[in-house]
Write an enzyme that holds these catalytic residues in place. Structure first.
Site, PDB file in Angstrom:
ATOM      1  N   ASP A   1      45.204  43.151  41.243  1.00 44.28           N
ATOM      2  CA  ASP A   1      44.103  42.508  40.514  1.00 44.28           C
ATOM      3  C   ASP A   1      43.429  41.479  41.413  1.00 44.28           C
ATOM      4  O   ASP A   1      44.033  40.937  42.340  1.00 44.28           O
ATOM      5  CB  ASP A   1      44.579  41.884  39.206  1.00 44.28           C
ATOM      6  CG  ASP A   1      45.958  41.248  39.296  1.00 44.28           C
ATOM      7  OD1 ASP A   1      46.459  41.042  40.417  1.00 44.28           O
ATOM      8  OD2 ASP A   1      46.547  40.960  38.247  1.00 44.28           O
TER       9      ASP A   1
ATOM     10  N   GLU B   1      42.305  38.817  34.053  1.00 43.65           N
ATOM     11  CA  GLU B   1      42.441  37.644  33.195  1.00 43.65           C
ATOM     12  C   GLU B   1      41.532  37.723  31.968  1.00 43.65           C
ATOM     13  O   GLU B   1      41.700  36.963  31.025  1.00 43.65           O
ATOM     14  CB  GLU B   1      42.127  36.371  33.992  1.00 43.65           C
ATOM     15  CG  GLU B   1      43.031  36.125  35.197  1.00 43.65           C
ATOM     16  CD  GLU B   1      44.463  35.782  34.812  1.00 43.65           C
ATOM     17  OE1 GLU B   1      44.733  35.592  33.607  1.00 43.65           O
ATOM     18  OE2 GLU B   1      45.311  35.708  35.707  1.00 43.65           O
TER      19      GLU B   1
END
Length: 377
Positions: free
Chosen positions: A70, A129
């Site tokens: 990520d 997120e």
């Protein structure tokens, strides 16, 4: 002068430019520039929004192994005081995604120069997120064409020392859901509360009631967490607030518990509407699927780490952490593991400083694992 490895230097470069979900434009360009510097003979690079897919062709592929990293940061003002601290005000790599990216680039670099039999697919995913990049990336045409046969990811763990990995078969991370509740009443002068409906009071009452759900409405043998992390209300000290907004998160280890918690939230909110003569709107925002490790692949991975490497392996308990990698694991067999980075400050803390020695250790470990797995009959 400090001597650091190339991938620690990359991590520091990336640490300076944290960007929020689907806004990772500088990050994407940095990654692309580096990837384009590698030998291109076996690489196929495609972009998706602010993410990147990199396929490394094997010599005689029978399967494709995926590896996901990520790339987004958090809306946190950094307080580390480091010379390579964030250059973006109010944004920070406080969850270690800069470390995740540098490790992925290190592994990619090795296999760009030293291909194995099977294909490898590196996935640089935006918006972990929020609002969640894994699910739409999984549904993209690129992923449908290049869908791997198995997939792996890691997450830094400040609580574990460098040289340690931790994982388990089955459930690793919780189901998570965002929670937003808007309350609308009637404002007024602070001297005349009987002529208004005070949403500060309503919000405070609701927060207290929400905390009873875990204690009284969830099976004690199950697990759930309800956290209200932010309350916004009012404009000035002598005006009764007409509006209040609660922002929080729900985390459970089962879908049944998640559904039970939401039903109870809705009942309590209806009660607040009646008791405080207000209007309420609930929004659950983004929900992340549980991270469920494929038992067979995870057992095999643990056995490899214990017998072929010098990494310390811990069979950990499940955590209430949320991770949208769970959506990928719901469709593709694979697993996630914790990587020890030995920091006194935890994830999402403004002073998080991972021990950079973990980067090269992780790169070497994953090269060893993928070389073994990617040449297996």
């Amino acid at each position: 002068m400090e001597t650091i490895s190339p991938f620690v230097a990359i991590r520091r470069d990336l640490h300076k430019i944290p960007e929020l979900g689907f806004q990772e434009f500088k990050t994407q360009q940095y990654l692309l520039n580096y990837i384009q510097s590698l030998p291109q003979e076996r690489l196929d690079v495609r972009t998706w929004k602010t993410g990147i897919f990199v396929k490394v062709s094997g010599t005689a592929p029978r399967k494709t192994i995926g590896y996901r990293a990520d790339i987004d940061g958090l809306p946190i003002s950094e307080e580390t005081g480091l010379p390579y601290r964030s250059e973006h005000a109010g944004q920070m790599h406080a969850c270690g995604h800069d470390v995740h990216m540098s490790i992925a680039l290190g592994v990619l670099t090795h296999f760009a120069h030293n291909p194995i039999r099977d294909d490898l697919l590196f996935i640089f995913q935006p918006a972990e997120e929020g609002p969640g990049g894994a699910k739409p990336m999984l549904e993209s045409d690129i992923m449908r064409e290049w869908k791997p046969d198995m997939i792996v990811a890691l997450h830094i763990a400040p609580e574990y020392p460098v040289g340690t990995i931790a994982t388990k078969e089955g459930l690793l991370f919780a189901n998570t859901s965002e929670l937003f509740i808007d309350l609308k009443g009637k404002g007024g002068h602070a001297a005349f509360p009987h002529l208004a409906n005070d949403m500060v009071v309503a919000a405070c009452a609701l927060v207290t009631q929400l905390q009873s759900i875990v204690a009284r409405n969830v099976d004690p043998l199950d697990s759930a967490v309800i956290t209200i992390g932010k309350i916004t209300s009012g404009t000035v000290q002598n005006v009764i607030a007409e509006h209040a907004r609660l922002e929080g998160t729900i985390r459970t280890l089962s879908i049944d518990a998640m559904q039970a918690v939401k039903r109870r939230i809705e009942a309590l909110v209806r009660g607040v509407e009646v008791a405080y003569e207000c209007e309420a709107v609930i929004d659950y925002g983004a929900m992340y699927h549980e991270v469920y490790n494929n038992p067979a692949l995870t057992t095999e991975f643990i056995q490899f780490a214990e017998t072929h490497t010098d990494m310390n392996v811990i069979r950990c308990k499940e955590a209430m952490t949320g991770e949208d990698f769970g959506y990928m694991l719901a469709e593709i067999p694979g697993f996630m593991f914790w990587l020890g980075v030995d920091s006194p400050y935890g994830l999402h803390h403004a002073k998080l400083v991972p021990n950079e020695a973990a980067i090269d250790r992780a790169i070497a470990f994953l090269i060893s694992y993928f070389s073994w797995k990617g040449n297996m009959e």
